[in-house]
Design an enzyme around this catalytic site. Structure first.
Site, PDB file in Angstrom:
ATOM      1  N   GLY A   1     -19.661 -10.140  21.623  1.00 18.13           N
ATOM      2  CA  GLY A   1     -20.974 -10.592  20.678  1.00 18.13           C
ATOM      3  C   GLY A   1     -21.882 -11.933  20.667  1.00 18.13           C
ATOM      4  O   GLY A   1     -22.997 -11.902  20.298  1.00 18.13           O
ATOM      5  N   ARG A   2     -21.291 -12.542  19.748  1.00 20.93           N
ATOM      6  CA  ARG A   2     -21.378 -14.677  19.150  1.00 20.93           C
ATOM      7  C   ARG A   2     -21.125 -14.572  20.491  1.00 20.93           C
ATOM      8  O   ARG A   2     -22.001 -16.635  20.052  1.00 20.93           O
ATOM      9  CB  ARG A   2     -20.321 -14.540  18.685  1.00 20.93           C
ATOM     10  CG  ARG A   2     -18.907 -14.955  19.079  1.00 20.93           C
ATOM     11  CD  ARG A   2     -17.813 -15.330  17.941  1.00 20.93           C
ATOM     12  NE  ARG A   2     -16.269 -15.200  18.166  1.00 20.93           N
ATOM     13  CZ  ARG A   2     -15.506 -13.774  18.198  1.00 20.93           C
ATOM     14  NH1 ARG A   2     -15.773 -12.939  18.089  1.00 20.93           N
ATOM     15  NH2 ARG A   2     -14.575 -13.640  18.761  1.00 20.93           N
TER      16      ARG A   2
ATOM     17  N   GLU B   1     -24.397  -1.291   9.167  1.00 24.22           N
ATOM     18  CA  GLU B   1     -25.409  -1.706   8.633  1.00 24.22           C
ATOM     19  C   GLU B   1     -27.187  -1.703  10.414  1.00 24.22           C
ATOM     20  O   GLU B   1     -28.111  -1.567   9.460  1.00 24.22           O
ATOM     21  CB  GLU B   1     -25.189  -3.103   8.841  1.00 24.22           C
ATOM     22  CG  GLU B   1     -24.248  -4.422   7.691  1.00 24.22           C
ATOM     23  CD  GLU B   1     -23.025  -4.154   8.265  1.00 24.22           C
ATOM     24  OE1 GLU B   1     -22.818  -3.210   9.419  1.00 24.22           O
ATOM     25  OE2 GLU B   1     -22.789  -5.207   7.445  1.00 24.22           O
TER      26      GLU B   1
ATOM     27  N   HIS C   1     -30.167 -34.576   0.110  1.00 27.94           N
ATOM     28  CA  HIS C   1     -30.792 -34.573  -0.845  1.00 27.94           C
ATOM     29  C   HIS C   1     -30.153 -33.291  -1.729  1.00 27.94           C
ATOM     30  O   HIS C   1     -30.505 -32.910  -3.064  1.00 27.94           O
ATOM     31  CB  HIS C   1     -32.466 -33.992  -1.384  1.00 27.94           C
ATOM     32  CG  HIS C   1     -32.899 -35.548  -0.766  1.00 27.94           C
ATOM     33  ND1 HIS C   1     -33.526 -36.355  -1.422  1.00 27.94           N
ATOM     34  CD2 HIS C   1     -33.908 -35.680   0.612  1.00 27.94           C
ATOM     35  CE1 HIS C   1     -34.151 -37.654  -0.925  1.00 27.94           C
ATOM     36  NE2 HIS C   1     -34.263 -36.410   0.442  1.00 27.94           N
TER      37      HIS C   1
ATOM     38  N   GLU D   1     -15.435 -17.312  14.012  1.00 29.36           N
ATOM     39  CA  GLU D   1     -15.311 -16.087  14.606  1.00 29.36           C
ATOM     40  C   GLU D   1     -14.418 -16.028  15.505  1.00 29.36           C
ATOM     41  O   GLU D   1     -13.784 -15.199  15.738  1.00 29.36           O
ATOM     42  CB  GLU D   1     -16.590 -15.033  14.186  1.00 29.36           C
ATOM     43  CG  GLU D   1     -15.737 -13.605  14.579  1.00 29.36           C
ATOM     44  CD  GLU D   1     -17.254 -12.745  14.901  1.00 29.36           C
ATOM     45  OE1 GLU D   1     -17.211 -11.942  13.262  1.00 29.36           O
ATOM     46  OE2 GLU D   1     -17.321 -12.858  15.554  1.00 29.36           O
TER      47      GLU D   1
ATOM     48  N   LYS E   1     -23.675  -4.216  19.851  1.00 31.63           N
ATOM     49  CA  LYS E   1     -23.038  -4.504  21.513  1.00 31.63           C
ATOM     50  C   LYS E   1     -21.973  -3.035  21.507  1.00 31.63           C
ATOM     51  O   LYS E   1     -21.941  -1.878  22.432  1.00 31.63           O
ATOM     52  CB  LYS E   1     -22.240  -5.692  21.449  1.00 31.63           C
ATOM     53  CG  LYS E   1     -21.141  -5.868  22.331  1.00 31.63           C
ATOM     54  CD  LYS E   1     -19.884  -6.779  22.246  1.00 31.63           C
ATOM     55  CE  LYS E   1     -19.215  -6.637  23.320  1.00 31.63           C
ATOM     56  NZ  LYS E   1     -17.831  -7.132  23.749  1.00 31.63           N
TER      57      LYS E   1
ATOM     58  N   LYS F   1     -14.214  -4.086   6.533  1.00 25.08           N
ATOM     59  CA  LYS F   1     -15.726  -2.877   7.271  1.00 25.08           C
ATOM     60  C   LYS F   1     -14.993  -1.620   7.122  1.00 25.08           C
ATOM     61  O   LYS F   1     -15.774  -0.966   6.944  1.00 25.08           O
ATOM     62  CB  LYS F   1     -15.375  -2.665   8.989  1.00 25.08           C
ATOM     63  CG  LYS F   1     -16.659  -3.939   9.589  1.00 25.08           C
ATOM     64  CD  LYS F   1     -16.827  -3.823  10.984  1.00 25.08           C
ATOM     65  CE  LYS F   1     -17.045  -5.027  11.839  1.00 25.08           C
ATOM     66  NZ  LYS F   1     -17.015  -4.683  13.368  1.00 25.08           N
TER      67      LYS F   1
END
Ligand code: F6P
Length: 524
Positions: free
Chosen positions: A255-256, A202, A371, A341, A196, A488
């Site tokens: 973004g999310r 990254e 489990h 977030e 975005k 960041k």
């Protein structure tokens, strides 16, 4: 509780009155409970049943939660969001993820619907323009530019054949891209650089490595192998990347919350534009339900209010999400970003402290989770509410084993709710305390008739809206994420120091770690 919007006395009193009542008693005293605490949502080719009856609540609680939502202005905020007002107050932005798939004025004004339709038309054209010789798609992105499309592609892979294989690269860890490229040839591969902001370190680092890989693989027209998805197309030039197609998304889509936008172009490249359309249709059906259903009948509204009730009033600080569906394996990770977030905040919209906000969200698929961590859910000292999700129709080849999967989910919810008392445990008396399970552990069960692309879209929209409701109840801004910024920017400084250009003074622990890393790295 110190903040002004802490638990009102009447809700605290309701919680207190339920402390002595067990779920066994609540069910015994109300034979209609499973009926009136379930909601159904029609989703075209699928249907969703949401069963809230195993939650720690009664009719008074539901009425009080709905009234509290009215008092706290949840519907007012929703109306503001729909109208395109700047409810993301710290960034002075509208919040238009619902508008991204809207086709009615109930969910978005006509001009936002037009923007969304243009976005999808452009996406379809780009997908059609990608050469048939491209057999592999690598999506480079992180957070909201990764988790949503990865969830969708993983799930759709079990529903229909893919025209192209999609791989996802998110981590700055070089192993991530290395692994994604194994077995691929540059000529047949296209990269989606999904960001975005088009400023995420990254993603840009991986995109540059991908470019070098294309060149090393003999590709001369690099741009034909790169699609960018961004809200900041003007930033592309400065990155030095050659990009053949740019798909844009509005700044007002977080973004999310971006899964219904061009961010999911990978879905269309793999499964066709029609598949993405089906997902968006399912989201739209849930949107219409959220916006039009009365509060008491409204599945996302109740889900959000019950999460709020569990965290704020009953004091349960975490929630486990356990899909009993292999193809929804990425759902817990997706929801972690969406919910934490959004609502992992400590101040309200005016900047005043809030004492309780988002629970910690975690989870994994059933039956594997049984489990792994279910022991703690049944007998541990924490009470962890659980959201169970599954579907009645099998996606696999063995119907009988799918029944066993769903049976396990029902059994776990039943065991959590009703347990088994010491007096009911047979066998060796000295083991009875160990074998008894307390019960009274709340859960919600969501059962789809069939898991279709539309059903998955609806599930995502259901949680988007439930997240919105919780944020509105806490009066936090669910649409910013300032908390991630400090880490960041520090990472940039730490990396500079690691490479020998000290730019900041660090604490003693960080300095020591830097020295150790430098020395071990230099031994190589
Ligand atoms: O983690 C912070 C964050 O800004 C998320 O909100 C976002 O989804 C992710 O980074 C990726 O951001 P972008 O899409 O701008 O690269």
């Amino acid at each position: 509780m110190s903040d002004a919007r802490s638990v009102p006395d009447h809700l605290a009193a309701l919680a207190e009155s339920l402390r002595s009542a067990s779920l066994r008693e609540l069910f015994a005293s109300d034979p209609q409970r499973a009926e009136w605490l379930s909601r159904k949502v029609q989703l075209g080719d699928s249907e969703l049943l949401v069963d809230f009856s195993k939650q720690t609540l009664n009719r008074d609680v539901v009425d009080a939660l709905v009234a509290e939502a009215e008092t706290r202005g949840v519907r007012r905020l929703l109306a503001d969001m729909i109208a395109g007002r700047a409810i993301n107050s710290t960034e002075n932005r509208a919040v238009t993820h619902m508008a991204m798939r809207a086709s009615s004025e109930a969910t978005a004004p006509i001009e936002l619907q037009t923007t969304a339709a243009d976005m999808i038309r452009h996406l379809d054209a780009v997908v059609a323009a990608v050469s048939k010789s491209i057999t592999h798609v690598v999506n480079i992105g992180i957070g909201g530019s990764d988790l949503g499309p990865a969830l969708l592609c993983d799930a759709l892979g079990a529903m229909r054949p893919a025209a192209r294989e999609v791989r996802f690269v998110s981590n700055i860890d070089p192993v991530d891209l290395d692994r994604a490229l194994v077995g691929l040839t540059a000529r047949h591969t296209i990269f989606i650089v999904c960001s975005k902001s088009f400023g995420t370190s990254e993603t840009l680092a991986n995109a540059r490595r991908a470019r070098a890989w294309l060149v090393a693989g003999g590709v001369t027209a690099v741009a034909d192998h790169v699609i960018a998805v961004t809200a900041q197309p003007e930033r592309i030039a400065a990155t030095g990347l050659e990009v053949g197609h740019v798909l844009s998304m509005p700044d007002s889509v977080g973004g999310r919350y971006s899964v219904s936008s061009a961010v999911s172009v990978s879905v269309a490249l793999a499964f066709g534009s029609g598949a993405l359309r089906e997902i968006r249709d399912g989201m739209r059906m849930m949107d219409e339900h959220f916006v039009t259903a009365p509060m008491h009948d409204n599945a996302p509204m109740l889900l959000g209010l019950i999460w709020w009730w569990n965290a704020t009033v009953l004091g349960h600080p975490s929630v486990a999400v356990v899909p009993y569906s292999r193809v929804l394996g990425l759902l817990p990770g997706y929801l972690q970003q969406l919910i934490m977030e959004s609502n992992g905040k400590s101040v309200d919209r005016s900047g005043s402290p809030v004492s309780t906000t988002s629970p910690v969200v975690w989870g994994s698929i059933g039956t594997n989770a049984q489990h792994a961590f279910f022991q703690l859910l049944h007998q541990g000292t924490h009470v962890v509410p659980v959201d169970f999700v599954s579907h009645s129709a099998s996606l696999g080849s063995a119907e009988h084993d799918h029944d066993a999967l769903v049976a396990n989910m029902f059994a776990q919810a039943e065991a959590l709710a009703f347990g088994v008392a010491q007096g009911e445990v047979g066998g060796e008396p000295s083991l009875r305390a160990h074998r008894a399970t307390p019960g009274n552990r709340p859960s919600t069960t969501m059962l789809f008739s069939r898991l279709t692309p539309g059903a998955i879209g609806a599930l995502v929209a259901l949680y988007e809206h439930a997240t919105f409701v919780q944020g509105a109840m806490w009066n936090v801004n669910s649409f910013d994420q300032w908390g991630v910024e400090l880490g960041k920017s520090l990472a940039v400084q730490v990396l500079a120091d690691m490479n020998g250009t000290p730019s900041a003074s660090h604490d003693a622990s960080t300095k020591r770690l830097l020295e150790q890393h430098r020395s071990w790295r230099n031994e190589r």
